[in-house]
Design an enzyme around this catalytic site. Structure first.
Site, PDB file in Angstrom:
ATOM      1  N   GLY A   6       0.840  -1.294  -0.024  1.00 38.72           N
ATOM      2  CA  GLY A   6      -0.013  -0.112   0.204  1.00 38.72           C
ATOM      3  C   GLY A   6       0.823   1.307   0.008  1.00 38.72           C
TER       4      GLY A   6
ATOM      5  N   HIS B  41     -35.648 -30.902   8.169  1.00 38.53           N
ATOM      6  CA  HIS B  41     -35.257 -31.487   6.903  1.00 38.53           C
ATOM      7  C   HIS B  41     -36.425 -30.848   5.948  1.00 38.53           C
ATOM      8  CE1 HIS B  41     -32.697 -34.383   8.766  1.00 38.53           C
ATOM      9  NE2 HIS B  41     -33.528 -34.375   9.977  1.00 38.53           N
TER      10      HIS B  41
ATOM     11  N   SER C 123     -42.143  -9.353 -11.734  1.00 37.19           N
ATOM     12  CA  SER C 123     -41.932 -10.047 -13.218  1.00 37.19           C
ATOM     13  C   SER C 123     -42.227  -9.000 -14.376  1.00 37.19           C
ATOM     14  CB  SER C 123     -42.674 -11.148 -13.199  1.00 37.19           C
ATOM     15  OG  SER C 123     -42.583 -11.625 -14.617  1.00 37.19           O
ATOM     16  N   SER C 124     -41.230  -9.079 -15.404  1.00 39.87           N
ATOM     17  CA  SER C 124     -41.373  -8.131 -16.705  1.00 39.87           C
ATOM     18  C   SER C 124     -42.584  -9.100 -17.788  1.00 39.87           C
ATOM     19  CB  SER C 124     -40.297  -7.975 -17.368  1.00 39.87           C
ATOM     20  OG  SER C 124     -39.806  -9.447 -17.736  1.00 39.87           O
TER      21      SER C 124
ATOM     22  N   LYS D 187     -47.360 -10.352 -10.187  1.00 39.24           N
ATOM     23  CA  LYS D 187     -46.312 -11.434  -9.437  1.00 39.24           C
ATOM     24  C   LYS D 187     -45.214 -10.256  -8.410  1.00 39.24           C
ATOM     25  CE  LYS D 187     -42.950 -15.006 -10.250  1.00 39.24           C
ATOM     26  NZ  LYS D 187     -41.815 -14.659  -9.361  1.00 39.24           N
TER      27      LYS D 187
ATOM     28  N   ASN E 292     -42.250 -10.504  -5.660  1.00 43.48           N
ATOM     29  CA  ASN E 292     -41.155 -11.143  -5.471  1.00 43.48           C
ATOM     30  C   ASN E 292     -40.663 -10.773  -3.728  1.00 43.48           C
ATOM     31  OD1 ASN E 292     -41.375 -12.842  -7.678  1.00 43.48           O
ATOM     32  ND2 ASN E 292     -39.894 -11.321  -8.630  1.00 43.48           N
TER      33      ASN E 292
ATOM     34  N   GLU F 211     -34.070 -11.732  -1.011  1.00 46.30           N
ATOM     35  CA  GLU F 211     -32.949 -11.809  -1.878  1.00 46.30           C
ATOM     36  C   GLU F 211     -31.717 -11.173  -2.177  1.00 46.30           C
ATOM     37  OE1 GLU F 211     -36.456 -13.778  -5.269  1.00 46.30           O
ATOM     38  OE2 GLU F 211     -35.398 -11.583  -5.530  1.00 46.30           O
TER      39      GLU F 211
END
Length: 460
Positions: free
Chosen positions: A99, A182, A312-313, A318, A320, A325
């Site tokens: 550095g 599970h 959605s496109s 829709k 999300n 995410e």
């Protein structure tokens, strides 16, 4: 009118943009490393400004720097720390491993500003870098920036998320849902218990970070070139750490061993490891939220996350789970950053680690990402989700695993027969148990009460 001026260093003359505050050594680094376009982080520039200001104050106190020079260097360094000259720090993070380029960038910028303010020549090496080496300045800047960012940004953000989780959990103490192990139906839990598990993860993450800070607050400054402290006053390191602690409010101390602090980055690796754990915790929470929100018809549909944008496109209507995410992507980035820091931490060859800039970049990026994400997750997911209580009740009523609560009364084998029959016939445990046992409807209501089952113990 020329767009360049001529600057000189020990290697000769060089053209530098006429309005640049830096000099020849910075320009050489700009020319040598056209690699990523990523400059050193803002937090690192702030740390360099704080280091140079503190060093000038200490050198004044030690009688090594005149009051006039010290004053103008301190003033100029504080401007750098405050972000007034960030555009004059153009060097790529993929540069010389020590550095040195970025240290000299800071020295040149501060010297240029100080010279303009004072009307006399302030030298980047002799004055701004007095008693210092890039080899102790950059490790110190990594520790200072990481300690400040963790203390001032990350810990408050995680506490904010913790408060949000605990507050939300307090409203859900009587809301019962099907537990899952599970990814399969298991015994009931309350939503408060589920969120309480998340809150405990964040609480432990805070504690882990706090436990690492004392080692991050140990500073290499004073070790100079190889750890011996050559060219630094014997009292410089102790005075520097005390003065920086006074200036920042963070309990910085001199490193107990400069040879470690220059040649290794173990404290940064440790802190990065704790950041990785926080990322793992957030990934678990984000994925749980995504599963719980899945649907609305063919998923779990236990909760409804706030609708923030069209999902959605091509599919109208829709929505999300965009915040979980984004959180998951941040977590992946932080885990990847930790791998880079781990490899870089191994690159301490003899008396110097030679991957310091990339450690700084990844460590500070992880802190910033987690700080921002914790608040976004709290504000736009945890605080705003609503519960589909009808769905939860419907799922619970059909859950064959509830038969577990009857084990102490009818035995495991008989319970297994009831569960299989209930599942195969699409009927409730209570209906089948009424036919296959001597238990009354009142007995079964008491034994199979979902809220009571969340409290553990044997049902009587």
């Amino acid at each position: 009118m020329s767009e360049f001026r001529i600057e000189r260093d020990s290697m000769g003359e060089l053209k530098v943009p006429v309005d640049a505050l830096y000099g020849a050594q910075t320009q050489r680094a700009v020319d040598n490393f056209p690699i990523s376009g990523l400059p050193i982080p803002r937090a690192m520039i702030k740390a360099l400004g704080l280091i140079k200001a503190t060093a000038a104050q200490v050198n004044l106190d030690l009688g090594l720097l005149s009051a006039e020079l010290a004053s103008v260097i301190v003033e100029s360094s504080k401007e750098v720390a405050e972000g007034k000259h960030d555009k004059h720090f153009p060097i790529d993070i993929f540069q010389t491993g020590s550095g040195t380029s970025s240290n000299m960038n800071a020295n040149e910028v501060i010297a240029h500003i100080a010279s303009s303010k004072s009307g006399q020549k302030v030298h980047p090496n002799d004055h701004v870098n007095m008693g210092q080496s890039s080899n102790d300045v950059i490790p110190t800047a990594i520790h200072v920036s990481a300690a400040l960012e963790t203390t001032e940004l990350l810990l408050p953000s995680l506490k904010y998320l913790l408060d949000a989780l605990e507050s939300k959990a307090a409203t859900l103490t009587s809301v019962v849902k099907t537990g899952r192990t599970h990814l399969m139906d298991a015994m009931p839990v309350t939503l408060a218990q589920e969120l309480g598990g998340w809150a405990s993860q964040i609480k432990h993450g805070i504690e882990r970070l706090q436990s690492s800070l004392p080692r991050v607050q140990e500073l290499a400054q004073g070790g100079t070139a190889v750890g011996t402290g050559i060219n630094a006053h014997p009292e410089f390191s102790a005075r520097f750490a005390a003065k920086l602690a006074e200036n920042t409010g963070v309990a910085f101390v001199p490193s107990p061993n400069f040879f470690e602090s220059l040649s290794a980055q173990d404290a940064a690796v440790e802190l990065s490891g704790q950041l990785r754990v926080v990322a793992v915790s957030l990934m678990k929470i984000a994925n749980d939220l995504r599963w719980m929100n899945s649907g609305p018809l063919t998923g779990l549909a236990e909760i409804i996350l706030p609708a923030l944008q069209p999902g959605s496109s091509i599919m109208p209507g829709k929505i999300n789970p965009v915040i979980p995410e984004a959180t998951a992507m941040v977590c992946a980035q932080v885990i990847g950053n930790d791998t880079t820091i781990t490899i870089a931490g191994q690159s301490g060859n003899f008396q110097l680690n030679v991957m310091l800039p990339v450690i700084a970049h990844n460590l500070l990026q992880s802190i910033e990402l987690l700080s921002n994400t914790a608040r976004v997750l709290a504000d736009k997911a945890i605080n705003g989700f609503t519960v589909n209580e009808d769905v939860l009740k419907s799922q619970l009523s059909r859950n064959p695993i509830l038969v577990t609560a009857l084990n102490a009364v009818i035995g495991y084998e008989q319970g297994a027969k009831i569960a299989k029959a209930a599942y195969a016939q699409g009927r409730s445990i209570k209906e089948v148990a009424l036919e296959m046992t001597d238990l009354t409807s009142e007995d079964l209501d008491r034994l199979l009460d979902p809220l009571a089952l969340t409290k553990g113990g044997i049902q009587e």
